[in-house]
Enzyme design. Structure first.
Site, mmCIF file in Angstrom:
data_model
loop_
_atom_site.group_PDB
_atom_site.id
_atom_site.type_symbol
_atom_site.label_atom_id
_atom_site.label_comp_id
_atom_site.label_asym_id
_atom_site.label_seq_id
_atom_site.Cartn_x
_atom_site.Cartn_y
_atom_site.Cartn_z
ATOM 1 N N ASN A 96 -6.868 -70.422 9.771
ATOM 2 C CA ASN A 96 -7.318 -69.068 9.486
ATOM 3 C C ASN A 96 -6.931 -68.696 8.057
ATOM 4 O O ASN A 96 -5.800 -68.941 7.629
ATOM 5 C CB ASN A 96 -6.676 -68.100 10.482
ATOM 6 N N ASP A 118 -19.101 -64.394 6.316
ATOM 7 C CA ASP A 118 -19.595 -63.388 7.253
ATOM 8 C C ASP A 118 -19.467 -62.017 6.593
ATOM 9 O O ASP A 118 -18.374 -61.615 6.193
ATOM 10 C CB ASP A 118 -18.772 -63.435 8.539
ATOM 11 N N TYR A 193 -26.333 -73.060 4.501
ATOM 12 C CA TYR A 193 -26.897 -71.715 4.601
ATOM 13 C C TYR A 193 -27.786 -71.403 3.401
ATOM 14 O O TYR A 193 -28.843 -70.777 3.536
ATOM 15 C CB TYR A 193 -25.779 -70.675 4.696
#
Length: 217
Positions: A96, A118, A193
Site C-alpha cells: 500500500n 484512481d 490504460y
C-alpha cells in the site's frame, strides 16, 4: 475498476521473492545494495499489469525501478512480464502506498510515477487520491532534493485537482501537457490504460512536478 479474482495469485507472488520483495521494510535505505548498482531509484505507484515499468526498465538500464501494486490479482500480470523479460533492474512490491516511508529512506527515491491513478471523484473520498496532501507529504520525504513526480491521467477533473494540490503543497510544476499525444513528446511510454483510453479518443494529461526544497527540522 472491477478486479477479476485470482485465488492463486498470492501463492505465485510468494514463489518469486527475487522479483516481488516480501520484506521491503528491511530494504529501507538499502535498495541500491539489493540491485547491486548505485543508480537512481524510480518508483511507480499503482504499477498495474506492468507494461510501463518493464518497458521503461528496458529503455533505461541505468535506472533501478520499483513497481508498487496493492492488488495481487493485478500484480501477478506484472510478475509474468518480469519473469519473461528477465530484467535485473526491476523489483515489485505487493503493498500500500500509505506505507512508503516504511519502505524508503528520506531522499532515497529520484522519481515517482503516478500513471492513471484512481481519481476517486466523490468528495468524501478525497483522502484516497494519490495527490491528496497526505500522500504528497510521503513523496516529499522519500524524494531526493531534486526529485520529481511524473503524472499521467485521462481524467480532467483529477488532473486539475492534482495541479492545485501539488502547487499548494509547494511542488514546482516544471511541465504541464493538456494533450500529451499531440504535444510532440517522442519518448512517452504508454501504459495499458493509456493505450485503451487514447484508442477511444480520450485526451491524455501529463505533468512533471519537482519537489519543494527540503524543510528544515
Amino acid at each position: 475498476m472491477r478486479l477479476r479474482n485470482k485465488p492463486w495469485a498470492k501463492d505465485k507472488i510468494a514463489a518469486y521473492p527475487q522479483y516481488v520483495i516480501p520484506d521491503p521494510e528491511t530494504k529501507r535505505g538499502r535498495w541500491r545494495e539489493l540491485f547491486g548498482h548505485d543508480q537512481p531509484l524510480h518508483v511507480e505507484i499503482g504499477t498495474g499489469k506492468g507494461k510501463f515499468i518493464t518497458e521503461m526498465a528496458k529503455l533505461h538500464p541505468d535506472v533501478n525501478f520499483i513497481g508498487i501494486e496493492l492488488y495481487p490479482s493485478v500484480l501477478v500480470s506484472a510478475l509474468d512480464k518480469l519473469i519473461e523479460s528477465g530484467l535485473a533492474n526491476v523489483k515489485l512490491l505487493n503493498a500500500n502506498a500509505k506505507d512508503l516511508t516504511a519502505f524508503f529512506a528520506d531522499g532515497e527515491v529520484s522519481r515517482i510515477y503516478l500513471n492513471f491513478s484512481d481519481p476517486w471523484p466523490k468528495k468524501r473520498h478525497e483522502k484516497r487520491r494519490l495527490t491528496y496532501r497526505d500522500f504528497l507529504a510521503l513523496y516529499d520525504r522519500i524524494l531526493a532534493e531534486d526529485g520529481d513526480i511524473h503524472l499521467k491521467t485521462d481524467n480532467q477533473s483529477f488532473f486539475e485537482y492534482s495541479l492545485v494540490s501539488l502547487s499548494q503543497y509547494g511542488f514546482v510544476l516544471a511541465s504541464v501537457q493538456l494533450d500529451l499525444h499531440q504535444s510532440g513528446m517522442t519518448d512517452n511510454v504508454m501504459t495499458e490504460y493509456e493505450e485503451k483510453f487514447s484508442a477511444k479518443g480520450n485526451r491524455i494529461y501529463r505533468c512533471e512536478a519537482v519537489r519543494p526544497p527540503r524543510r528544515s527540522s
